[in-house]
Design an enzyme around this catalytic site. Structure first.
Site, mmCIF file in Angstrom:
data_model
loop_
_atom_site.group_PDB
_atom_site.id
_atom_site.type_symbol
_atom_site.label_atom_id
_atom_site.label_comp_id
_atom_site.label_asym_id
_atom_site.label_seq_id
_atom_site.Cartn_x
_atom_site.Cartn_y
_atom_site.Cartn_z
ATOM 1 N N HIS A 138 0.830 -1.213 0.000
ATOM 2 C CA HIS A 138 0.000 0.000 0.000
ATOM 3 C C HIS A 138 0.869 1.270 0.000
ATOM 4 O O HIS A 138 0.931 1.996 -0.979
ATOM 5 C CB HIS A 138 -0.880 0.046 1.251
ATOM 6 C CG HIS A 138 -1.994 -0.969 1.260
ATOM 7 N ND1 HIS A 138 -2.970 -1.011 0.298
ATOM 8 C CD2 HIS A 138 -2.308 -1.940 2.152
ATOM 9 C CE1 HIS A 138 -3.832 -1.973 0.585
ATOM 10 N NE2 HIS A 138 -3.456 -2.554 1.707
HETATM 11 C C1 BDR Z 1 -3.739 1.921 4.316
HETATM 12 O O1 BDR Z 1 -4.300 1.711 5.619
HETATM 13 C C2 BDR Z 1 -3.289 1.425 6.545
HETATM 14 O O2 BDR Z 1 -3.629 0.332 7.338
HETATM 15 C C3 BDR Z 1 -2.053 1.139 5.754
HETATM 16 O O3 BDR Z 1 -0.907 1.544 6.462
HETATM 17 C C4 BDR Z 1 -2.243 1.925 4.497
HETATM 18 O O4 BDR Z 1 -1.808 3.255 4.657
HETATM 19 C C5 BDR Z 1 -4.252 0.854 3.385
HETATM 20 O O5 BDR Z 1 -5.635 0.968 3.219
#
Ligand code: BDR
Ligand code: CA
Length: 326
Positions: free
Chosen positions: A252
Protein backbone atom coordinates in the site's frame (compact mmCIF):
# COMPACT_ATOMS: atom_id res chain seq x y z
CA UNK A 1 24.54 27.37 -8.23
CA UNK A 2 22.73 24.55 -6.61
CA UNK A 3 24.06 22.92 -3.48
CA UNK A 4 23.40 19.25 -2.91
CA UNK A 5 20.38 19.79 -0.70
CA UNK A 6 18.70 22.08 -3.20
CA UNK A 7 19.02 19.78 -6.18
CA UNK A 8 15.53 19.82 -7.73
CA UNK A 9 16.07 16.37 -9.16
CA UNK A 10 15.94 15.21 -5.54
CA UNK A 11 12.53 14.78 -4.01
CA UNK A 12 12.55 16.45 -0.61
CA UNK A 13 9.86 14.62 1.30
CA UNK A 14 7.91 15.14 4.49
CA UNK A 15 6.58 11.67 5.21
CA UNK A 16 3.21 11.91 6.97
CA UNK A 17 2.56 8.44 8.34
CA UNK A 18 0.81 6.19 10.87
CA UNK A 19 3.36 3.38 11.19
CA UNK A 20 2.14 0.65 10.52
CA UNK A 21 4.01 -2.22 8.83
CA UNK A 22 3.54 -1.06 5.25
CA UNK A 23 4.36 2.50 6.36
CA UNK A 24 7.66 1.20 7.78
CA UNK A 25 8.38 -0.67 4.53
CA UNK A 26 7.86 2.58 2.59
CA UNK A 27 10.12 4.44 5.05
CA UNK A 28 12.99 2.03 4.51
CA UNK A 29 12.64 2.55 0.75
CA UNK A 30 12.76 6.32 1.11
CA UNK A 31 15.74 6.17 3.44
CA UNK A 32 17.64 4.13 0.82
CA UNK A 33 16.57 5.78 -2.45
CA UNK A 34 19.24 8.10 -3.88
CA UNK A 35 16.72 10.55 -5.38
CA UNK A 36 14.86 11.03 -2.08
CA UNK A 37 15.87 13.33 0.74
CA UNK A 38 13.66 12.85 3.78
CA UNK A 39 13.29 16.21 5.51
CA UNK A 40 10.81 15.16 8.16
CA UNK A 41 8.53 12.46 9.45
CA UNK A 42 5.16 13.49 10.86
CA UNK A 43 3.00 11.01 12.75
CA UNK A 44 -0.75 10.65 12.78
CA UNK A 45 -3.22 8.30 14.48
CA UNK A 46 -4.48 5.50 12.25
CA UNK A 47 -2.98 2.03 12.36
CA UNK A 48 -2.68 2.59 16.13
CA UNK A 49 -3.14 5.47 18.58
CA UNK A 50 -0.91 8.52 18.27
CA UNK A 51 1.43 7.49 21.12
CA UNK A 52 2.13 4.19 19.37
CA UNK A 53 2.55 5.61 15.85
CA UNK A 54 4.79 8.41 17.14
CA UNK A 55 6.94 5.95 19.11
CA UNK A 56 7.20 3.85 15.95
CA UNK A 57 8.17 6.88 13.86
CA UNK A 58 10.93 7.67 16.38
CA UNK A 59 12.11 4.07 16.30
CA UNK A 60 12.18 3.99 12.50
CA UNK A 61 14.00 7.31 12.29
CA UNK A 62 16.56 6.23 14.92
CA UNK A 63 17.29 3.05 12.99
CA UNK A 64 17.01 4.08 9.34
CA UNK A 65 16.92 7.88 9.06
CA UNK A 66 18.96 9.23 11.97
CA UNK A 67 19.14 12.87 10.89
CA UNK A 68 15.45 13.27 10.10
CA UNK A 69 13.22 15.10 12.60
CA UNK A 70 10.00 13.48 13.86
CA UNK A 71 6.99 15.62 14.78
CA UNK A 72 3.90 14.33 16.57
CA UNK A 73 0.63 14.81 14.76
CA UNK A 74 -3.09 14.52 15.29
CA UNK A 75 -4.52 12.10 17.85
CA UNK A 76 -8.02 12.14 16.38
CA UNK A 77 -9.86 13.06 13.19
CA UNK A 78 -11.14 16.61 12.71
CA UNK A 79 -14.65 16.01 13.99
CA UNK A 80 -14.89 12.49 15.40
CA UNK A 81 -13.45 10.72 18.43
CA UNK A 82 -10.26 8.69 17.96
CA UNK A 83 -11.02 5.27 16.50
CA UNK A 84 -10.88 2.06 18.54
CA UNK A 85 -7.42 0.49 18.35
CA UNK A 86 -7.04 -2.31 15.78
CA UNK A 87 -4.34 -4.84 16.64
CA UNK A 88 -5.21 -7.62 14.20
CA UNK A 89 -3.75 -5.91 11.10
CA UNK A 90 -0.36 -4.53 12.20
CA UNK A 91 -0.01 -6.12 15.67
CA UNK A 92 -0.33 -4.63 19.16
CA UNK A 93 2.70 -2.40 18.61
CA UNK A 94 1.65 -1.74 14.97
CA UNK A 95 5.04 -2.97 13.70
CA UNK A 96 4.33 -6.68 13.66
CA UNK A 97 5.38 -7.39 17.25
CA UNK A 98 9.00 -8.11 16.33
CA UNK A 99 11.98 -7.75 18.60
CA UNK A 100 13.37 -4.22 18.23
CA UNK A 101 17.03 -3.67 17.57
CA UNK A 102 19.07 -0.69 18.75
CA UNK A 103 18.43 2.48 20.67
CA UNK A 104 15.59 4.94 20.19
CA UNK A 105 17.62 8.12 20.50
CA UNK A 106 15.37 10.29 18.37
CA UNK A 107 13.52 12.98 20.34
CA UNK A 108 10.28 14.53 19.17
CA UNK A 109 10.46 17.89 17.46
CA UNK A 110 8.98 20.61 19.68
CA UNK A 111 6.37 21.50 17.09
CA UNK A 112 3.12 19.76 16.27
CA UNK A 113 3.16 17.99 12.91
CA UNK A 114 0.99 20.53 11.09
CA UNK A 115 3.18 23.38 12.37
CA UNK A 116 6.29 21.48 11.29
CA UNK A 117 4.75 21.09 7.81
CA UNK A 118 3.92 24.81 7.56
CA UNK A 119 7.37 25.92 8.76
CA UNK A 120 9.25 23.52 6.49
CA UNK A 121 7.21 24.39 3.40
CA UNK A 122 7.57 28.14 4.11
CA UNK A 123 11.34 27.73 4.52
CA UNK A 124 11.64 25.77 1.24
CA UNK A 125 9.08 27.23 -1.17
CA UNK A 126 8.28 25.02 -4.15
CA UNK A 127 10.55 22.22 -2.96
CA UNK A 128 8.67 20.01 -0.52
CA UNK A 129 6.71 16.91 -1.44
CA UNK A 130 4.16 15.79 1.12
CA UNK A 131 3.90 12.02 1.00
CA UNK A 132 0.84 11.18 3.10
CA UNK A 133 0.03 7.55 3.87
CA UNK A 134 -2.30 7.77 6.86
CA UNK A 135 -5.47 9.75 7.62
CA UNK A 136 -5.00 13.26 6.16
CA UNK A 137 -5.68 15.16 9.39
CA UNK A 138 -2.23 16.81 9.64
CA UNK A 139 -2.51 18.11 6.06
CA UNK A 140 -5.96 19.56 6.74
CA UNK A 141 -4.68 21.23 9.95
CA UNK A 142 -1.71 22.71 8.07
CA UNK A 143 -4.08 24.17 5.46
CA UNK A 144 -6.29 25.56 8.20
CA UNK A 145 -3.38 27.18 10.00
CA UNK A 146 -1.86 28.64 6.85
CA UNK A 147 -3.90 28.28 3.64
CA UNK A 148 -1.05 29.91 1.70
CA UNK A 149 1.13 26.80 2.09
CA UNK A 150 -0.82 24.99 -0.61
CA UNK A 151 0.74 27.15 -3.34
CA UNK A 152 4.23 26.59 -1.91
CA UNK A 153 4.21 22.78 -1.82
CA UNK A 154 5.88 21.02 -4.75
CA UNK A 155 3.28 18.24 -4.71
CA UNK A 156 1.19 16.00 -2.51
CA UNK A 157 1.19 12.24 -3.04
CA UNK A 158 -1.36 10.24 -1.06
CA UNK A 159 -1.93 6.56 -0.42
CA UNK A 160 -5.65 6.32 0.03
CA UNK A 161 -9.03 5.78 -1.48
CA UNK A 162 -10.31 3.47 -4.18
CA UNK A 163 -11.95 4.40 -7.46
CA UNK A 164 -13.56 1.06 -8.28
CA UNK A 165 -11.35 0.37 -11.32
CA UNK A 166 -11.31 -3.32 -10.42
CA UNK A 167 -14.63 -3.31 -8.58
CA UNK A 168 -13.21 -2.55 -5.11
CA UNK A 169 -14.28 0.58 -3.21
CA UNK A 170 -12.83 -0.05 0.22
CA UNK A 171 -11.06 -2.18 2.77
CA UNK A 172 -12.06 -0.58 6.11
CA UNK A 173 -15.68 -0.75 4.98
CA UNK A 174 -17.20 -1.93 1.67
CA UNK A 175 -17.19 1.74 0.65
CA UNK A 176 -14.04 3.21 2.19
CA UNK A 177 -10.31 2.65 2.19
CA UNK A 178 -8.79 2.88 5.70
CA UNK A 179 -6.96 6.22 5.39
CA UNK A 180 -10.05 7.92 3.94
CA UNK A 181 -12.26 6.28 6.52
CA UNK A 182 -9.89 7.47 9.26
CA UNK A 183 -10.71 11.12 8.55
CA UNK A 184 -13.06 11.70 5.62
CA UNK A 185 -13.40 15.44 6.36
CA UNK A 186 -9.65 15.94 6.25
CA UNK A 187 -9.38 13.99 3.00
CA UNK A 188 -12.07 16.06 1.33
CA UNK A 189 -10.27 19.25 2.42
CA UNK A 190 -6.86 17.99 1.24
CA UNK A 191 -8.17 16.99 -2.20
CA UNK A 192 -9.88 20.36 -2.61
CA UNK A 193 -6.88 22.58 -1.85
CA UNK A 194 -4.99 24.40 -4.60
CA UNK A 195 -1.92 22.16 -4.68
CA UNK A 196 -0.94 19.35 -7.00
CA UNK A 197 -2.33 16.05 -5.67
CA UNK A 198 -1.76 12.49 -6.87
CA UNK A 199 -3.56 9.55 -5.28
CA UNK A 200 -2.45 5.91 -5.21
CA UNK A 201 -5.41 3.96 -3.92
CA UNK A 202 -6.46 0.33 -3.72
CA UNK A 203 -6.87 0.31 -7.53
CA UNK A 204 -3.08 0.05 -7.77
CA UNK A 205 -1.99 -1.16 -4.32
CA UNK A 206 -4.05 -4.35 -4.62
CA UNK A 207 -2.27 -5.02 -7.92
CA UNK A 208 1.15 -4.77 -6.29
CA UNK A 209 1.70 -7.75 -4.01
CA UNK A 210 4.98 -8.50 -2.27
CA UNK A 211 4.83 -12.30 -2.31
CA UNK A 212 6.45 -14.48 0.33
CA UNK A 213 9.17 -15.43 -2.19
CA UNK A 214 9.84 -11.75 -2.91
CA UNK A 215 10.06 -10.96 0.82
CA UNK A 216 12.30 -13.98 1.42
CA UNK A 217 14.69 -12.79 -1.27
CA UNK A 218 14.87 -9.41 0.46
CA UNK A 219 15.61 -11.18 3.73
CA UNK A 220 18.47 -13.08 2.09
CA UNK A 221 19.92 -10.41 -0.22
CA UNK A 222 19.04 -6.95 1.14
CA UNK A 223 20.97 -6.81 4.40
CA UNK A 224 19.59 -5.32 7.60
CA UNK A 225 16.73 -3.50 5.85
CA UNK A 226 15.69 -6.65 4.00
CA UNK A 227 15.62 -8.70 7.19
CA UNK A 228 13.61 -5.99 8.93
CA UNK A 229 11.01 -6.00 6.13
CA UNK A 230 10.81 -9.79 6.28
CA UNK A 231 10.47 -9.88 10.08
CA UNK A 232 7.72 -7.24 10.20
CA UNK A 233 5.79 -8.69 7.32
CA UNK A 234 5.30 -12.07 9.07
CA UNK A 235 2.40 -10.59 11.07
CA UNK A 236 1.01 -8.63 8.09
CA UNK A 237 1.07 -11.78 5.96
CA UNK A 238 -1.08 -13.53 8.55
CA UNK A 239 -3.65 -10.75 8.35
CA UNK A 240 -3.64 -10.87 4.54
CA UNK A 241 -4.12 -14.65 4.59
CA UNK A 242 -7.17 -14.22 6.86
CA UNK A 243 -8.38 -11.54 4.47
CA UNK A 244 -8.23 -13.77 1.39
CA UNK A 245 -4.75 -12.87 0.05
CA UNK A 246 -3.06 -16.29 0.07
CA UNK A 247 0.53 -15.30 -0.69
CA UNK A 248 2.16 -12.10 0.55
CA UNK A 249 1.14 -8.53 1.37
CA UNK A 250 -0.21 -5.50 -0.43
CA UNK A 251 2.38 -2.79 -1.03
CA UNK A 252 0.00 0.00 0.00
CA UNK A 253 2.15 2.85 1.31
CA UNK A 254 5.22 1.89 -0.71
CA UNK A 255 3.18 2.35 -3.91
CA UNK A 256 2.79 6.05 -3.16
CA UNK A 257 6.52 6.36 -2.40
CA UNK A 258 7.32 4.60 -5.69
CA UNK A 259 5.04 7.05 -7.51
CA UNK A 260 7.13 9.98 -6.29
CA UNK A 261 10.28 8.71 -8.02
CA UNK A 262 8.81 6.56 -10.83
CA UNK A 263 5.45 7.93 -11.92
CA UNK A 264 5.94 6.58 -15.43
CA UNK A 265 5.15 3.16 -13.93
CA UNK A 266 1.59 4.32 -13.20
CA UNK A 267 -1.36 5.23 -15.41
CA UNK A 268 -3.45 8.08 -14.02
CA UNK A 269 -6.79 9.76 -14.62
CA UNK A 270 -7.27 13.47 -14.07
CA UNK A 271 -10.25 15.10 -12.44
CA UNK A 272 -11.52 16.57 -9.16
CA UNK A 273 -12.04 14.12 -6.28
CA UNK A 274 -14.66 14.34 -3.54
CA UNK A 275 -14.73 12.26 -0.37
CA UNK A 276 -18.08 11.44 1.24
CA UNK A 277 -17.99 12.65 4.82
CA UNK A 278 -21.16 11.17 6.32
CA UNK A 279 -23.41 8.14 6.18
CA UNK A 280 -22.63 4.50 5.59
CA UNK A 281 -20.28 5.32 2.69
CA UNK A 282 -18.21 7.90 4.63
CA UNK A 283 -14.68 7.81 3.21
CA UNK A 284 -15.76 6.86 -0.31
CA UNK A 285 -13.65 8.63 -2.95
CA UNK A 286 -15.36 9.73 -6.16
CA UNK A 287 -13.58 11.37 -9.08
CA UNK A 288 -15.23 13.26 -11.89
CA UNK A 289 -12.92 12.34 -14.79
CA UNK A 290 -11.95 15.27 -17.01
CA UNK A 291 -13.37 13.35 -19.97
CA UNK A 292 -16.86 13.72 -18.43
CA UNK A 293 -18.55 16.92 -19.52
CA UNK A 294 -21.74 16.72 -17.44
CA UNK A 295 -22.24 19.72 -15.16
CA UNK A 296 -21.36 18.64 -11.58
CA UNK A 297 -20.97 21.70 -9.34
CA UNK A 298 -19.79 19.72 -6.31
CA UNK A 299 -16.77 18.67 -8.37
CA UNK A 300 -16.39 21.39 -10.99
CA UNK A 301 -15.29 24.11 -8.58
CA UNK A 302 -12.37 22.02 -7.37
CA UNK A 303 -8.85 21.39 -8.70
CA UNK A 304 -7.91 18.30 -10.66
CA UNK A 305 -6.21 15.40 -8.90
CA UNK A 306 -4.33 12.56 -10.60
CA UNK A 307 -5.84 9.23 -9.54
CA UNK A 308 -3.78 6.13 -10.26
CA UNK A 309 -5.77 3.65 -12.33
CA UNK A 310 -3.04 1.29 -13.49
CA UNK A 311 0.43 0.14 -12.50
CA UNK A 312 3.36 -1.85 -13.86
CA UNK A 313 3.50 -3.90 -10.67
CA UNK A 314 6.55 -5.98 -11.61
CA UNK A 315 8.57 -2.83 -12.26
CA UNK A 316 7.39 -1.23 -9.01
CA UNK A 317 8.48 -4.34 -7.09
CA UNK A 318 11.83 -4.45 -8.92
CA UNK A 319 12.39 -0.83 -7.94
CA UNK A 320 11.93 -1.75 -4.29
CA UNK A 321 14.26 -4.75 -4.40
CA UNK A 322 16.95 -2.91 -6.35
CA UNK A 323 16.82 0.07 -3.99
CA UNK A 324 17.22 -2.09 -0.89
CA UNK A 325 19.94 -4.26 -2.42
CA UNK A 326 22.16 -1.30 -3.23
C1 BDR B 1 -3.74 1.92 4.32
O1 BDR B 1 -4.30 1.71 5.62
C2 BDR B 1 -3.29 1.43 6.54
O2 BDR B 1 -3.63 0.33 7.34
C3 BDR B 1 -2.05 1.14 5.75
O3 BDR B 1 -0.91 1.54 6.46
C4 BDR B 1 -2.24 1.93 4.50
O4 BDR B 1 -1.81 3.25 4.66
C5 BDR B 1 -4.25 0.85 3.39
O5 BDR B 1 -5.63 0.97 3.22
CA1 CA C 1 -0.37 3.90 6.50
Amino acid sequence: MHGHGNDMTKHRIIYDTDPGIDDAIALVFQARHPAIELVGITSVFGNADIDTTTANARYLASRFAPHVPVARGAAAPLRRPPPEPIAHIHGKDALGEIERIGHVDKQEDRRAAHRFIVDTVRANPGEITLLAVGPLTNLALALKEDPGVAALVREVVVMGGAFGIHGVLGNATPAAEANMHGDPDAADIAFGAPWKVSIAGLDVTHETVMTRAFLASLRDCAGDAGRFVWDMSRFYEGFHADDGVPDGIYAHDYSAAAYVVARDLFATRRGPVRVLTDGIAAGLTIQKPDSMHTHAPDWDARPDCEACIGVDADAVLDLFANTLRN
